[in-house]
Design a protein around this motif. Structure first.
Motif, short mmCIF file in Angstrom:
data_model
loop_
_atom_site.label_atom_id
_atom_site.label_comp_id
_atom_site.label_asym_id
_atom_site.label_seq_id
_atom_site.Cartn_x
_atom_site.Cartn_y
_atom_site.Cartn_z
N CYS A 84 -5.55 -43.72 16.97
CA CYS A 84 -5.61 -43.81 18.43
C CYS A 84 -6.79 -43.00 18.95
N THR A 85 -7.47 -43.53 19.94
CA THR A 85 -8.64 -42.85 20.50
C THR A 85 -8.25 -41.72 21.45
N HIS A 86 -6.97 -41.54 21.71
CA HIS A 86 -6.54 -40.44 22.58
C HIS A 86 -6.56 -39.12 21.82
N ALA A 120 -5.21 -43.38 26.30
CA ALA A 120 -6.38 -43.58 25.43
C ALA A 120 -7.63 -43.83 26.27
N LYS A 122 -10.71 -44.94 25.23
CA LYS A 122 -11.60 -46.02 24.82
C LYS A 122 -10.90 -46.91 23.81
N LEU A 124 -9.91 -49.14 20.40
CA LEU A 124 -9.90 -48.84 18.97
C LEU A 124 -11.20 -49.37 18.37
N PRO A 125 -11.86 -48.61 17.51
CA PRO A 125 -13.07 -49.10 16.88
C PRO A 125 -12.77 -50.31 15.99
#
Length: 139
Positions: A84-86, A120, A122, A124-125
């Motif tokens: 997770c981007t968070h 979050a 942004k 997810l890559p």
């Protein structure tokens, strides 16, 4: 022969030594908080799943490979980082068209990894995948 008095040797104070040891300890502690290896555990060319493993309109979290593979529409397969981007928690599920993070309830689109809700900041890559027959391979 001249007699010279020895030059005093500079020694660090106790405060300097304690500060230096603390900084080194902090450095090791901060490194321990990150992942052991920030690179994905599945390298390019690794088969990570079979197409039959990934439900249409859903997906599957592949913990061993640190990816989530989704099939937003029939025959279209996508892959994303499972962190997770968070705060870097691993996502744990895919339901109702979203990849979900249990830590703070962030939700990401199975189609493009974009944030659908939660804290979050942004998407997810994305990871690149190819399908050859029934094998899904990270590229």
């Amino acid at each position: 022969m001249t007699s010279e008095s020895p030059q005093p040797v500079a020694t660090p104070s106790r405060r300097t030594v304690v500060a230096a040891v603390g900084a080194v300890g902090l450095s090791f502690g901060l490194n321990a908080c990150g992942s052991e290896d920030d690179s994905p555990s599945a390298s390019a060319g690794t088969v990570v799943a079979k197409t039959s493993d990934i439900p249409e309109g859903g997906g599957k979290v592949l913990k061993d490979h640190k990816v989530v593979v989704t099939q937003p529409t029939q025959g279209t397969f996508k892959a994303f980082s499972y962190e997770c981007t968070h705060q870097g928690c691993p996502v744990t599920g895919v339901s109702d068209g979203a990849i979900t993070c249990p830590c703070h309830k962030s939700r990401f689109s199975i189609a493009d990894g974009s944030v659908q809700g939660g804290p979050a900041p942004k998407p997810l890559p994305a990871r690149e995948v190819t399908v050859d027959g029934d094998s899904i391979t990270l590229t």
